[in-house]
Design an enzyme around this catalytic site. Sequence first.
Site, PDB file in Angstrom:
ATOM      1  N   LEU A 105       0.839  -1.201   0.000  1.00  5.62           N
ATOM      2  CA  LEU A 105       0.000   0.000   0.000  1.00  5.62           C
ATOM      3  C   LEU A 105       0.872   1.249   0.000  1.00  5.62           C
ATOM      4  O   LEU A 105       1.693   1.445   0.891  1.00  5.62           O
ATOM      5  CB  LEU A 105      -0.914   0.015   1.224  1.00  5.62           C
ATOM      6  CG  LEU A 105      -1.872  -1.173   1.368  1.00  5.62           C
ATOM      7  CD1 LEU A 105      -2.859  -0.898   2.497  1.00  5.62           C
ATOM      8  CD2 LEU A 105      -2.603  -1.446   0.063  1.00  5.62           C
ATOM      9  N   GLY A 153      -1.235   6.631  -0.038  1.00  4.84           N
ATOM     10  CA  GLY A 153      -1.444   7.757   0.883  1.00  4.84           C
ATOM     11  C   GLY A 153      -0.665   8.995   0.458  1.00  4.84           C
ATOM     12  O   GLY A 153       0.356   8.901  -0.222  1.00  4.84           O
ATOM     13  N   ARG A 198       2.195  14.510   6.183  1.00  6.72           N
ATOM     14  CA  ARG A 198       3.090  14.978   7.240  1.00  6.72           C
ATOM     15  C   ARG A 198       4.550  15.083   6.803  1.00  6.72           C
ATOM     16  O   ARG A 198       5.377  15.619   7.514  1.00  6.72           O
ATOM     17  CB  ARG A 198       2.948  14.074   8.478  1.00  6.72           C
ATOM     18  CG  ARG A 198       1.682  14.383   9.265  1.00  6.72           C
ATOM     19  CD  ARG A 198       1.487  13.406  10.393  1.00  6.72           C
ATOM     20  NE  ARG A 198       1.054  12.097   9.917  1.00  6.72           N
ATOM     21  CZ  ARG A 198       1.041  10.996  10.658  1.00  6.72           C
ATOM     22  NH1 ARG A 198       1.465  11.054  11.911  1.00  6.72           N
ATOM     23  NH2 ARG A 198       0.615   9.849  10.167  1.00  6.72           N
ATOM     24  N   ARG A 258      35.571  13.489 -11.441  1.00  3.06           N
ATOM     25  CA  ARG A 258      34.207  13.681 -11.913  1.00  3.06           C
ATOM     26  C   ARG A 258      33.854  12.606 -12.934  1.00  3.06           C
ATOM     27  O   ARG A 258      34.678  11.766 -13.282  1.00  3.06           O
ATOM     28  CB  ARG A 258      34.064  15.082 -12.488  1.00  3.06           C
ATOM     29  CG  ARG A 258      34.188  16.170 -11.415  1.00  3.06           C
ATOM     30  CD  ARG A 258      34.454  17.525 -12.024  1.00  3.06           C
ATOM     31  NE  ARG A 258      33.465  17.831 -13.051  1.00  3.06           N
ATOM     32  CZ  ARG A 258      33.670  18.698 -14.043  1.00  3.06           C
ATOM     33  NH1 ARG A 258      34.827  19.348 -14.143  1.00  3.06           N
ATOM     34  NH2 ARG A 258      32.727  18.904 -14.942  1.00  3.06           N
ATOM     35  N   ASN A 279      54.218  11.888 -16.582  1.00  2.00           N
ATOM     36  CA  ASN A 279      54.260  12.774 -15.425  1.00  2.00           C
ATOM     37  C   ASN A 279      53.538  14.078 -15.778  1.00  2.00           C
ATOM     38  O   ASN A 279      53.924  14.772 -16.719  1.00  2.00           O
ATOM     39  CB  ASN A 279      55.708  13.069 -15.041  1.00  2.00           C
ATOM     40  CG  ASN A 279      55.754  13.886 -13.769  1.00  2.00           C
ATOM     41  OD1 ASN A 279      55.545  13.359 -12.675  1.00  2.00           O
ATOM     42  ND2 ASN A 279      55.968  15.179 -13.912  1.00  2.00           N
ATOM     43  N   ALA A 313      53.093  19.941 -11.787  1.00  2.17           N
ATOM     44  CA  ALA A 313      52.217  20.749 -10.938  1.00  2.17           C
ATOM     45  C   ALA A 313      51.553  21.863 -11.742  1.00  2.17           C
ATOM     46  O   ALA A 313      52.199  22.519 -12.544  1.00  2.17           O
ATOM     47  CB  ALA A 313      53.035  21.344  -9.796  1.00  2.17           C
TER      48      ALA A 313
HETATM   49  C1  UD1 Z   1      -2.334   1.927   9.877  1.00  3.12           C
HETATM   50  C2  UD1 Z   1      -3.261   0.947  10.616  1.00  3.12           C
HETATM   51  C3  UD1 Z   1      -2.842   0.854  12.079  1.00  3.12           C
HETATM   52  C4  UD1 Z   1      -1.393   0.423  12.156  1.00  3.12           C
HETATM   53  C5  UD1 Z   1      -0.504   1.398  11.362  1.00  3.12           C
HETATM   54  C6  UD1 Z   1       0.890   0.893  11.313  1.00  3.12           C
HETATM   55  C7  UD1 Z   1      -5.401   1.102   9.433  1.00  3.12           C
HETATM   56  C8  UD1 Z   1      -6.770   1.626   9.474  1.00  3.12           C
HETATM   57  N1  UD1 Z   1      -4.616   1.410  10.486  1.00  3.12           N
HETATM   58  O1  UD1 Z   1      -2.536   3.223  10.427  1.00  3.12           O
HETATM   59  O2  UD1 Z   1      -3.652  -0.070  12.770  1.00  3.12           O
HETATM   60  O3  UD1 Z   1      -0.990   0.381  13.494  1.00  3.12           O
HETATM   61  O4  UD1 Z   1      -0.993   1.495  10.015  1.00  3.12           O
HETATM   62  O5  UD1 Z   1       1.664   1.812  10.564  1.00  3.12           O
HETATM   63  O6  UD1 Z   1      -5.030   0.427   8.509  1.00  3.12           O
HETATM   64  N2  UD1 Z   1      -2.802   3.940   2.290  1.00  3.12           N
HETATM   65  C9  UD1 Z   1      -3.312   3.804   1.017  1.00  3.12           C
HETATM   66  N3  UD1 Z   1      -4.544   4.292   0.753  1.00  3.12           N
HETATM   67  C10 UD1 Z   1      -5.319   4.899   1.695  1.00  3.12           C
HETATM   68  C11 UD1 Z   1      -4.783   5.042   2.994  1.00  3.12           C
HETATM   69  C12 UD1 Z   1      -3.518   4.540   3.261  1.00  3.12           C
HETATM   70  O7  UD1 Z   1      -2.668   3.249   0.136  1.00  3.12           O
HETATM   71  O8  UD1 Z   1      -6.433   5.299   1.359  1.00  3.12           O
HETATM   72  C13 UD1 Z   1      -1.447   3.422   2.552  1.00  3.12           C
HETATM   73  C14 UD1 Z   1      -0.467   4.518   2.936  1.00  3.12           C
HETATM   74  O9  UD1 Z   1       0.184   5.015   1.783  1.00  3.12           O
HETATM   75  C15 UD1 Z   1       0.487   3.799   3.876  1.00  3.12           C
HETATM   76  C16 UD1 Z   1      -0.362   2.703   4.501  1.00  3.12           C
HETATM   77  O10 UD1 Z   1      -1.495   2.549   3.666  1.00  3.12           O
HETATM   78  O11 UD1 Z   1       1.558   3.181   3.187  1.00  3.12           O
HETATM   79  C17 UD1 Z   1      -0.784   3.035   5.915  1.00  3.12           C
HETATM   80  O12 UD1 Z   1      -1.586   4.199   5.894  1.00  3.12           O
HETATM   81  P1  UD1 Z   1      -1.568   5.234   7.080  1.00  3.12           P
HETATM   82  O13 UD1 Z   1      -2.553   6.293   6.789  1.00  3.12           O
HETATM   83  O14 UD1 Z   1      -0.183   5.661   7.397  1.00  3.12           O
HETATM   84  O15 UD1 Z   1      -2.142   4.335   8.266  1.00  3.12           O
HETATM   85  P2  UD1 Z   1      -1.935   4.586   9.778  1.00  3.12           P
HETATM   86  O16 UD1 Z   1      -2.818   5.681  10.244  1.00  3.12           O
HETATM   87  O17 UD1 Z   1      -0.499   4.685  10.071  1.00  3.12           O
HETATM   88 CA    CA Z   2       1.531   5.171   8.861  1.00  2.00          CA
END
Ligand code: UD1
Ligand code: CA
Length: 456
Positions: A15, A18, A22, A338, A382, A385
């Site tokens: 996944l 996101g 942050r 380089r 050589n 310099a």
């Molecule tokens: C999530 C878990 C939490 C766990 C934590 C560990 C859920 C609801 N919660 O929370 O229990 O402890 O990870 O890090 O799953 N992502 C997508 N699409 C979306 C949302 C997220 O692809 O719509 C991906 C993000 O890019 C990321 C990952 O899922 O790689 C986790 O998403 P994030 O929003 O960071 O979840 P957490 O709030 O950290």
């Molecule tokens: Ca996370």
Amino acid sequence: MSFKGIDMSIDVIILAAGQGTRMKSDLPKPLHPLLGKPIINYVLAAAAPLVDNPPVVVVGYGGDQIKKSLGDQARFAEQADLLGTGHAVQQAEELLKGKSDLVLVVYGDMPLVRTKTLSDLIETQKNNPGPLTLLSLEEKNPRGFGRISRDSTGKILAIVEEAEATPEQLKITELNAGMYCFKADWLWQSLSKLDLSPKGEYYLTDLVEMASREELSIASVSAEDPEELLGINTRVHLAETCLVLRHRINHEWMLSGVSITDPISTYIDSDVQIGQDTVVLPNTYLQGSTEIGKNCTIGPGTRIFNSLVGDHCEIEFSVIEESRIENGVDIGPFSHLRKGAHLGPGVHVGNFGEIKESYLGEGSKMGHFSYLGNAQVGKDVNIGAGTITCNYDGEKKHQTVIKDGVFIGSDSMLIAPLEIGENASTGAGSVVTKDVPPDTVVVGAPARQIRKKTKK
Ligand code: UD1
Ligand code: CA
């Protein structure tokens, strides 16, 4: 032994859709560099050995950039609206439904996870009669992770997200890492039954409660090393992760016969190779696809990027980029190689040398503050310099060819294009504008032939 037999097919979903808000960055979070590679490449590398088919990366924010960066190392599913981790996994259904027995889901922002940990997850699920195994960790500092809620007998009931946890649940120290192995057909069926969370997202973690309500067995694997599960949400996390990874890499090199005198100030990218009995001195950066041979001394204060270094080389307080250095070369202090610099065996480059797109043949020496650009230098030459190849006429770059055995006097200006014949010499301060025949001494500005050398 698995009651189902161990030959189960597996697909991996990573996944990475996101936004990584942050990070406060225009660059998608999975592509932020970490010791020479994007964050997501580490997750991919950890998962790839476990599967036959490339992992499916779910992309959303910055998807095109991520696709371009990963190329055919992965397959891709798109999540147009970021409706949560459950919704993200659903986007891979079209590609994967009916294709495999098990599906491993990992988050793309946890680059320290090891293959061994993921394979433990898979092996546990193979032996689990229920639909899923999750990865848990014991940590006092919850860092916003979901809490694992169990009943009095230890059975897993649910994962409670921090935002929705009661004060009592917030005290739970068993956390959800965010990596799971699912029975594929149960996963695809159940995802469509997820309800929207109070936050307006479909939580993948709600599948745990669903399985528990269906009285199905939920297994867990406890991570031995919680450091593996440092997730990156901010640039502070990125730096913390980098520190852990750096120690891991340095540690591995030391165990394989490389001396690192000060690991704290040594930065070795993850794809670098180093030969046995090489010593890496403090404040040294070995980056990109660099390969260092055996018995070298590198540093202190040296940066080597995408370069090949042979055996028995010494490089001190210098910067080397996209260069090739053969055996027994010594460089520095304070020289700069380089792109396209190539030093033959036993070459010596002393202080304040700059070399670009040039070859120096075996045994040639360039001891003090010189510049070589677009030059082909033979053996045992050589370079006095302060010598400069004047390779640029304001419009184009030109070649300088210096044949074997030439002696270039101090402070010579070599106006390219130019060829200096075998065993020729230039006097100190010469401005050489015309080709010099072999065995000839030239001096002056512009340089003129004063005599032929008598052969020894
Ligand atoms: C999530 C878990 C939490 C766990 C934590 C560990 C859920 C609801 N919660 O929370 O229990 O402890 O990870 O890090 O799953 N992502 C997508 N699409 C979306 C949302 C997220 O692809 O719509 C991906 C993000 O890019 C990321 C990952 O899922 O790689 C986790 O998403 P994030 O929003 O960071 O979840 P957490 O709030 O950290
Ligand atoms: Ca996370």
